[in-house]
Scaffold this motif. Structure first.
Motif, PDB file in Angstrom:
ATOM      1  N   LYS A   1       0.826  -1.203   0.000  1.00 15.12           N
ATOM      2  CA  LYS A   1       0.000   0.000   0.000  1.00 15.12           C
ATOM      3  C   LYS A   1       0.860   1.254   0.000  1.00 15.12           C
ATOM      4  CE  LYS A   1      -4.199  -1.747   2.067  1.00 15.12           C
ATOM      5  NZ  LYS A   1      -5.177  -1.593   3.118  1.00 15.12           N
ATOM      6  N   PHE A   2       1.986   1.229   0.732  1.00 12.76           N
ATOM      7  CA  PHE A   2       2.862   2.399   0.784  1.00 12.76           C
ATOM      8  C   PHE A   2       3.390   2.740  -0.597  1.00 12.76           C
ATOM      9  CE2 PHE A   2       7.135   4.186   1.039  1.00 12.76           C
ATOM     10  CZ  PHE A   2       6.843   5.373   1.688  1.00 12.76           C
ATOM     11  N   GLU A   3       3.799   1.704  -1.367  1.00 14.00           N
ATOM     12  CA  GLU A   3       4.335   1.942  -2.703  1.00 14.00           C
ATOM     13  C   GLU A   3       3.258   2.515  -3.612  1.00 14.00           C
ATOM     14  OE1 GLU A   3       5.686  -1.993  -3.433  1.00 14.00           O
ATOM     15  OE2 GLU A   3       7.688  -1.577  -2.673  1.00 14.00           O
ATOM     16  N   LYS A   4       2.030   1.987  -3.501  1.00 13.81           N
ATOM     17  CA  LYS A   4       0.934   2.514  -4.306  1.00 13.81           C
ATOM     18  C   LYS A   4       0.659   3.961  -3.934  1.00 13.81           C
ATOM     19  CE  LYS A   4      -1.588  -1.721  -5.252  1.00 13.81           C
ATOM     20  NZ  LYS A   4      -2.856  -2.424  -5.111  1.00 13.81           N
ATOM     21  N   LEU A   5       0.661   4.239  -2.641  1.00 14.84           N
ATOM     22  CA  LEU A   5       0.413   5.601  -2.180  1.00 14.84           C
ATOM     23  C   LEU A   5       1.502   6.533  -2.678  1.00 14.84           C
ATOM     24  CD1 LEU A   5      -1.251   7.591  -0.551  1.00 14.84           C
ATOM     25  CD2 LEU A   5       0.095   6.962   1.442  1.00 14.84           C
ATOM     26  N   ALA A   6       2.740   6.080  -2.608  1.00 12.51           N
ATOM     27  CA  ALA A   6       3.856   6.911  -3.060  1.00 12.51           C
ATOM     28  C   ALA A   6       3.740   7.208  -4.547  1.00 12.51           C
ATOM     29  CB  ALA A   6       5.186   6.222  -2.761  1.00 12.51           C
ATOM     30  N   LEU A   7       3.427   6.182  -5.332  1.00 13.27           N
ATOM     31  CA  LEU A   7       3.292   6.391  -6.768  1.00 13.27           C
ATOM     32  C   LEU A   7       2.122   7.306  -7.062  1.00 13.27           C
ATOM     33  CD1 LEU A   7       3.953   5.844  -9.707  1.00 13.27           C
ATOM     34  CD2 LEU A   7       2.517   3.840  -9.566  1.00 13.27           C
ATOM     35  N   GLY A   8       1.009   7.003  -6.438  1.00 19.90           N
ATOM     36  CA  GLY A   8      -0.172   7.816  -6.658  1.00 19.90           C
ATOM     37  C   GLY A   8       0.059   9.239  -6.230  1.00 19.90           C
ATOM     38  N   LEU A   9       0.732   9.405  -5.123  1.00 19.13           N
ATOM     39  CA  LEU A   9       1.015  10.739  -4.615  1.00 19.13           C
ATOM     40  C   LEU A   9       1.880  11.497  -5.600  1.00 19.13           C
ATOM     41  CD1 LEU A   9       0.751  12.774  -2.354  1.00 19.13           C
ATOM     42  CD2 LEU A   9       2.768  11.757  -1.311  1.00 19.13           C
ATOM     43  N   PHE A  10       2.842  10.816  -6.156  1.00 17.59           N
ATOM     44  CA  PHE A  10       3.741  11.458  -7.110  1.00 17.59           C
ATOM     45  C   PHE A  10       2.959  12.009  -8.291  1.00 17.59           C
ATOM     46  CE2 PHE A  10       6.307  10.885 -10.951  1.00 17.59           C
ATOM     47  CZ  PHE A  10       7.283  11.821 -10.694  1.00 17.59           C
ATOM     48  N   VAL A  11       2.135  11.176  -8.888  1.00 18.22           N
ATOM     49  CA  VAL A  11       1.360  11.609 -10.044  1.00 18.22           C
ATOM     50  C   VAL A  11       0.356  12.666  -9.637  1.00 18.22           C
ATOM     51  CG1 VAL A  11      -0.350  10.894 -11.759  1.00 18.22           C
ATOM     52  CG2 VAL A  11       1.627   9.458 -11.302  1.00 18.22           C
ATOM     53  N   ALA A  12      -0.313  12.414  -8.530  1.00 22.35           N
ATOM     54  CA  ALA A  12      -1.369  13.312  -8.107  1.00 22.35           C
ATOM     55  C   ALA A  12      -0.834  14.693  -7.758  1.00 22.35           C
ATOM     56  CB  ALA A  12      -2.118  12.719  -6.925  1.00 22.35           C
TER      57      ALA A  12
ATOM     58  N   MET B   1     -17.129  13.526 -11.605  1.00 22.27           N
ATOM     59  CA  MET B   1     -16.093  14.192 -12.392  1.00 22.27           C
ATOM     60  C   MET B   1     -15.016  13.197 -12.821  1.00 22.27           C
ATOM     61  SD  MET B   1     -15.710  17.619 -10.051  1.00 22.27           S
ATOM     62  CE  MET B   1     -14.329  18.281 -10.956  1.00 22.27           C
ATOM     63  N   SER B   2     -14.473  13.424 -14.009  1.00 19.77           N
ATOM     64  CA  SER B   2     -13.339  12.621 -14.462  1.00 19.77           C
ATOM     65  C   SER B   2     -12.102  13.048 -13.667  1.00 19.77           C
ATOM     66  CB  SER B   2     -13.091  12.846 -15.953  1.00 19.77           C
ATOM     67  OG  SER B   2     -12.597  14.159 -16.188  1.00 19.77           O
ATOM     68  N   LEU B   3     -11.095  12.226 -13.701  1.00 17.23           N
ATOM     69  CA  LEU B   3      -9.840  12.578 -13.028  1.00 17.23           C
ATOM     70  C   LEU B   3      -9.274  13.859 -13.620  1.00 17.23           C
ATOM     71  CD1 LEU B   3      -7.653  11.934 -10.972  1.00 17.23           C
ATOM     72  CD2 LEU B   3      -6.636  10.358 -12.638  1.00 17.23           C
ATOM     73  N   TYR B   4      -9.382  14.018 -14.931  1.00 16.10           N
ATOM     74  CA  TYR B   4      -8.899  15.230 -15.595  1.00 16.10           C
ATOM     75  C   TYR B   4      -9.610  16.457 -15.034  1.00 16.10           C
ATOM     76  CZ  TYR B   4      -7.262  18.226 -19.413  1.00 16.10           C
ATOM     77  OH  TYR B   4      -6.656  19.218 -20.147  1.00 16.10           O
ATOM     78  N   GLN B   5     -10.912  16.373 -14.838  1.00 18.88           N
ATOM     79  CA  GLN B   5     -11.674  17.488 -14.269  1.00 18.88           C
ATOM     80  C   GLN B   5     -11.207  17.773 -12.840  1.00 18.88           C
ATOM     81  OE1 GLN B   5     -15.487  15.623 -14.977  1.00 18.88           O
ATOM     82  NE2 GLN B   5     -16.077  17.231 -16.415  1.00 18.88           N
TER      83      GLN B   5
ATOM     84  N   GLY C   1       3.842  14.669  -4.562  1.00 19.93           N
ATOM     85  CA  GLY C   1       4.109  15.368  -3.305  1.00 19.93           C
ATOM     86  C   GLY C   1       4.822  16.688  -3.523  1.00 19.93           C
ATOM     87  N   LEU C   2       5.770  16.684  -4.428  1.00 22.30           N
ATOM     88  CA  LEU C   2       6.503  17.912  -4.735  1.00 22.30           C
ATOM     89  C   LEU C   2       5.595  18.993  -5.312  1.00 22.30           C
ATOM     90  CD1 LEU C   2       9.747  16.400  -6.310  1.00 22.30           C
ATOM     91  CD2 LEU C   2       9.537  17.544  -4.086  1.00 22.30           C
ATOM     92  N   ASN C   3       4.490  18.559  -5.897  1.00 18.45           N
ATOM     93  CA  ASN C   3       3.554  19.491  -6.519  1.00 18.45           C
ATOM     94  C   ASN C   3       2.326  19.746  -5.653  1.00 18.45           C
ATOM     95  OD1 ASN C   3       4.538  20.240  -9.371  1.00 18.45           O
ATOM     96  ND2 ASN C   3       4.991  18.071  -9.191  1.00 18.45           N
ATOM     97  N   GLY C   4       2.351  19.317  -4.389  1.00 15.25           N
ATOM     98  CA  GLY C   4       1.293  19.642  -3.441  1.00 15.25           C
ATOM     99  C   GLY C   4       0.035  18.798  -3.484  1.00 15.25           C
ATOM    100  N   VAL C   5       0.051  17.656  -4.116  1.00 13.23           N
ATOM    101  CA  VAL C   5      -1.134  16.804  -4.173  1.00 13.23           C
ATOM    102  C   VAL C   5      -1.272  16.052  -2.847  1.00 13.23           C
ATOM    103  CG1 VAL C   5      -2.259  14.868  -5.326  1.00 13.23           C
ATOM    104  CG2 VAL C   5      -0.953  16.527  -6.652  1.00 13.23           C
ATOM    105  N   THR C   6      -2.410  16.259  -2.197  1.00 11.31           N
ATOM    106  CA  THR C   6      -2.637  15.608  -0.900  1.00 11.31           C
ATOM    107  C   THR C   6      -3.990  14.925  -0.805  1.00 11.31           C
ATOM    108  OG1 THR C   6      -3.509  17.670   0.016  1.00 11.31           O
ATOM    109  CG2 THR C   6      -1.140  17.257   0.312  1.00 11.31           C
ATOM    110  N   ASP C   7      -4.873  15.129  -1.756  1.00  8.60           N
ATOM    111  CA  ASP C   7      -6.210  14.552  -1.733  1.00  8.60           C
ATOM    112  C   ASP C   7      -6.112  13.041  -1.950  1.00  8.60           C
ATOM    113  OD1 ASP C   7      -8.733  13.510  -2.800  1.00  8.60           O
ATOM    114  OD2 ASP C   7      -9.395  15.598  -2.868  1.00  8.60           O
ATOM    115  N   THR C   8      -6.440  12.246  -0.919  1.00  9.50           N
ATOM    116  CA  THR C   8      -6.293  10.792  -1.027  1.00  9.50           C
ATOM    117  C   THR C   8      -7.209  10.188  -2.090  1.00  9.50           C
ATOM    118  OG1 THR C   8      -7.823  10.470   0.813  1.00  9.50           O
ATOM    119  CG2 THR C   8      -5.467  10.460   1.336  1.00  9.50           C
ATOM    120  N   GLY C   9      -8.370  10.793  -2.318  1.00 10.87           N
ATOM    121  CA  GLY C   9      -9.259  10.296  -3.365  1.00 10.87           C
ATOM    122  C   GLY C   9      -8.607  10.393  -4.729  1.00 10.87           C
ATOM    123  N   ILE C  10      -7.980  11.531  -5.006  1.00 11.32           N
ATOM    124  CA  ILE C  10      -7.294  11.725  -6.287  1.00 11.32           C
ATOM    125  C   ILE C  10      -6.089  10.801  -6.369  1.00 11.32           C
ATOM    126  CG2 ILE C  10      -5.919  13.356  -7.645  1.00 11.32           C
ATOM    127  CD1 ILE C  10      -7.927  15.508  -6.825  1.00 11.32           C
ATOM    128  N   ILE C  11      -5.356  10.692  -5.283  1.00 11.23           N
ATOM    129  CA  ILE C  11      -4.186   9.811  -5.257  1.00 11.23           C
ATOM    130  C   ILE C  11      -4.604   8.375  -5.575  1.00 11.23           C
ATOM    131  CG2 ILE C  11      -2.419   8.798  -3.758  1.00 11.23           C
ATOM    132  CD1 ILE C  11      -2.338  11.626  -2.374  1.00 11.23           C
TER     133      ILE C  11
END
Length: 195
Positions: free
Chosen positions: A3-14, A34-38, A166-176
């Protein structure tokens, strides 16, 4: 994958994708519809920080920011000689950059941004015309890919995406979680080395 690896990857993109906007001003749908793009900014136009005087959709800018941050993190690990870096995969592109040609890095960034924008609800203004995921990640079909990916390589890539988010400020777990789901849906066609 842990789960940590998934969260890290998702966080990076998000983070990269979500850093500029949490939702589009032009979308009145509930977040669940809403779509992820939205969710990453949608089609609302903003000034493009990389191209003065030009406008870019917030969703696309979010994706491009994460993609570019991911590329920087991968290259930094390759240059530093970090253990487990993805240098073998990106050797053709790194060789071009060392030789003074950064054009193909820009092409890689555009292709990845196009792919994610087009496939997560970016609409008619975002299209992807590159190779399919199998061909793009098979060195026999794509000479710009150094070697085939293993599950460990792909998990490492997901980690880079999480870091970039993370570097870009993404913190919303739903989006991640949505980003991780998109990345996991690509694991089978990308991972072509069973080791």
């Amino acid at each position: 994958m842990k789960k940590f690896e998934k969260l890290a990857l998702g966080l990076f993109v998000a983070v990269a994708l979500f850093g500029l906007a949490s939702c589009s001003d032009d979308d009145n749908d509930s977040p669940a519809q809403m779509s992820l793009y939205q969710k990453l900014g949608g089609t609302t136009k903003v000034s493009d920080p990389n191209n003065p005087g030009q406008m870019i959709e917030k969703g696309r800018l979010s994706y491009r920011s994460v993609v570019d941050s991911t590329i920087v993190l991968i290259v930094a690990d390759i240059v530093a000689g970090s253990e487990g870096n993805l240098g073998a995969h990106f050797a053709p592109i790194v060789g071009e950059v060392v030789g003074g040609n950064t054009t193909n890095v820009a092409v890689l960034s555009k292709n990845l941004t196009d792919f994610f924008s087009a496939n997560t609800g970016g609409g008619a203004t975002n299209t992807y015309s590159g190779l399919n995921m199998v061909a793009a990640h098979d060195p026999a079909q794509n000479p710009r890919m150094g070697v085939k990916s293993t599950n460990a390589d792909y998990t490492k890539f997901i980690g880079y995406v999480g870091q970039a988010a993370g570097l870009n400020g993404v913190t919303d777990t739903g989006i991640i979680n949505e980003v991780v789901a998109v990345l996991e849906s690509l694991r089978d066609p990308i991972v072509q080395d069973p080791n």
